[in-house]
Design a protein around this motif. Structure first.
Motif, PDB file in Angstrom:
ATOM      1  N   MET A 118       0.827  -1.192   0.000  1.00 37.01           N
ATOM      2  CA  MET A 118       0.000   0.000   0.000  1.00 37.01           C
ATOM      3  C   MET A 118       0.866   1.249   0.000  1.00 37.01           C
ATOM      4  N   SER A 119       2.018   1.210   0.615  1.00 33.65           N
ATOM      5  CA  SER A 119       2.849   2.404   0.673  1.00 33.65           C
ATOM      6  C   SER A 119       3.389   2.786  -0.701  1.00 33.65           C
ATOM      7  N   LEU A 120       3.560   1.800  -1.596  1.00 38.22           N
ATOM      8  CA  LEU A 120       4.030   2.100  -2.944  1.00 38.22           C
ATOM      9  C   LEU A 120       2.967   2.871  -3.726  1.00 38.22           C
ATOM     10  N   VAL A 121       1.697   2.490  -3.581  1.00 35.23           N
ATOM     11  CA  VAL A 121       0.618   3.201  -4.249  1.00 35.23           C
ATOM     12  C   VAL A 121       0.503   4.613  -3.699  1.00 35.23           C
ATOM     13  N   LYS A 122       0.638   4.754  -2.404  1.00 35.92           N
ATOM     14  CA  LYS A 122       0.593   6.080  -1.786  1.00 35.92           C
ATOM     15  C   LYS A 122       1.768   6.924  -2.262  1.00 35.92           C
ATOM     16  N   ALA A 123       2.934   6.312  -2.371  1.00 36.37           N
ATOM     17  CA  ALA A 123       4.105   7.039  -2.848  1.00 36.37           C
ATOM     18  C   ALA A 123       3.939   7.454  -4.303  1.00 36.37           C
ATOM     19  N   LEU A 124       3.294   6.623  -5.115  1.00 35.53           N
ATOM     20  CA  LEU A 124       3.053   6.980  -6.508  1.00 35.53           C
ATOM     21  C   LEU A 124       2.109   8.168  -6.618  1.00 35.53           C
ATOM     22  N   ARG A 125       1.214   8.298  -5.666  1.00 35.71           N
ATOM     23  CA  ARG A 125       0.279   9.420  -5.692  1.00 35.71           C
ATOM     24  C   ARG A 125       0.905  10.713  -5.192  1.00 35.71           C
ATOM     25  N   THR A 126       1.847  10.617  -4.279  1.00 35.56           N
ATOM     26  CA  THR A 126       2.353  11.828  -3.629  1.00 35.56           C
ATOM     27  C   THR A 126       3.769  12.212  -4.032  1.00 35.56           C
ATOM     28  N   GLU A 127       4.618  11.258  -4.354  1.00 32.99           N
ATOM     29  CA  GLU A 127       6.022  11.543  -4.622  1.00 32.99           C
ATOM     30  C   GLU A 127       6.255  11.867  -6.091  1.00 32.99           C
ATOM     31  N   LEU A 128       6.772  13.053  -6.364  1.00 31.75           N
ATOM     32  CA  LEU A 128       7.091  13.442  -7.726  1.00 31.75           C
ATOM     33  C   LEU A 128       8.246  12.602  -8.278  1.00 31.75           C
ATOM     34  N   SER A 129       9.112  12.125  -7.389  1.00 30.59           N
ATOM     35  CA  SER A 129      10.244  11.308  -7.835  1.00 30.59           C
ATOM     36  C   SER A 129       9.786   9.971  -8.404  1.00 30.59           C
ATOM     37  N   PHE A 130       8.581   9.525  -8.070  1.00 31.52           N
ATOM     38  CA  PHE A 130       8.000   8.311  -8.665  1.00 31.52           C
ATOM     39  C   PHE A 130       7.154   8.627  -9.888  1.00 31.52           C
ATOM     40  N   GLN A 131       6.452   9.713  -9.847  1.00 29.68           N
ATOM     41  CA  GLN A 131       5.518  10.035 -10.920  1.00 29.68           C
ATOM     42  C   GLN A 131       6.231  10.257 -12.246  1.00 29.68           C
ATOM     43  N   LEU A 132       7.341  10.963 -12.239  1.00 31.18           N
ATOM     44  CA  LEU A 132       8.038  11.258 -13.491  1.00 31.18           C
ATOM     45  C   LEU A 132       8.535  10.006 -14.206  1.00 31.18           C
ATOM     46  N   PRO A 133       9.260   9.093 -13.533  1.00 33.11           N
ATOM     47  CA  PRO A 133       9.693   7.904 -14.273  1.00 33.11           C
ATOM     48  C   PRO A 133       8.546   6.991 -14.688  1.00 33.11           C
ATOM     49  N   VAL A 134       7.484   6.916 -13.899  1.00 25.44           N
ATOM     50  CA  VAL A 134       6.343   6.082 -14.270  1.00 25.44           C
ATOM     51  C   VAL A 134       5.650   6.658 -15.501  1.00 25.44           C
ATOM     52  N   ILE A 135       5.425   7.959 -15.505  1.00 26.53           N
ATOM     53  CA  ILE A 135       4.785   8.599 -16.654  1.00 26.53           C
ATOM     54  C   ILE A 135       5.657   8.472 -17.887  1.00 26.53           C
ATOM     55  N   PHE A 136       6.955   8.679 -17.721  1.00 27.13           N
ATOM     56  CA  PHE A 136       7.882   8.573 -18.845  1.00 27.13           C
ATOM     57  C   PHE A 136       7.898   7.152 -19.407  1.00 27.13           C
ATOM     58  N   CYS A 137       7.959   6.155 -18.533  1.00 25.04           N
ATOM     59  CA  CYS A 137       7.990   4.757 -18.968  1.00 25.04           C
ATOM     60  C   CYS A 137       6.681   4.364 -19.650  1.00 25.04           C
ATOM     61  N   LEU A 138       5.556   4.755 -19.078  1.00 22.40           N
ATOM     62  CA  LEU A 138       4.265   4.446 -19.696  1.00 22.40           C
ATOM     63  C   LEU A 138       4.109   5.159 -21.037  1.00 22.40           C
ATOM     64  N   GLY A 139       4.612   6.381 -21.126  1.00 26.26           N
ATOM     65  CA  GLY A 139       4.570   7.100 -22.393  1.00 26.26           C
ATOM     66  C   GLY A 139       5.397   6.407 -23.463  1.00 26.26           C
ATOM     67  N   LEU A 140       6.596   5.949 -23.088  1.00 23.77           N
ATOM     68  CA  LEU A 140       7.435   5.221 -24.042  1.00 23.77           C
ATOM     69  C   LEU A 140       6.783   3.916 -24.477  1.00 23.77           C
ATOM     70  N   LEU A 141       6.161   3.217 -23.530  1.00 26.83           N
ATOM     71  CA  LEU A 141       5.477   1.978 -23.878  1.00 26.83           C
ATOM     72  C   LEU A 141       4.311   2.235 -24.838  1.00 26.83           C
TER      73      LEU A 141
END
Length: 98
Positions: free
Chosen positions: A1-24
């Protein structure tokens, strides 16, 4: 659960996730568009669709687009996954309390 919370709040997670999903997404859509565009090569037709920006010849155009898609698949996506893993490692080490 803490990973999902971190994805919602931490910008350091959001940028690589968005970038990776965009590339995919770009890779999946691009591969399908190239399959459609170059489907005539198998039947002997060398005409490219009008919507596909072209270089000097059909062969140069095919090589350019295939090279770009291979770069995305084998270089850019793994690099973005490494970036995501690095961000996750920094998050875990920063929140471990040690």
């Amino acid at each position: 659960m803490s990973l999902v919370k971190a994805l919602r709040t931490e910008l350091s997670f959001q940028l690589p996730v968005i970038f990776c999903l965009g590339l995919l997404a770009v890779t999946a859509i691009g591969n399908e568009l190239l399959r459609i565009a170059f489907s005539g090569f198998a039947t002997g037709s060398a005409d490219l669709p009008v919507w596909l920006p072209q270089l000097g010849s059909v062969g140069q155009t095919a090589v350019l687009y295939i090279t770009v898609m291979e770069f995305l698949k084998y270089i850019a996506i793994p690099a973005s996954l490494i970036w995501l893993a690095y961000s996750y490692g920094r998050y875990v080490s920063g929140n471990s309390g040690n």
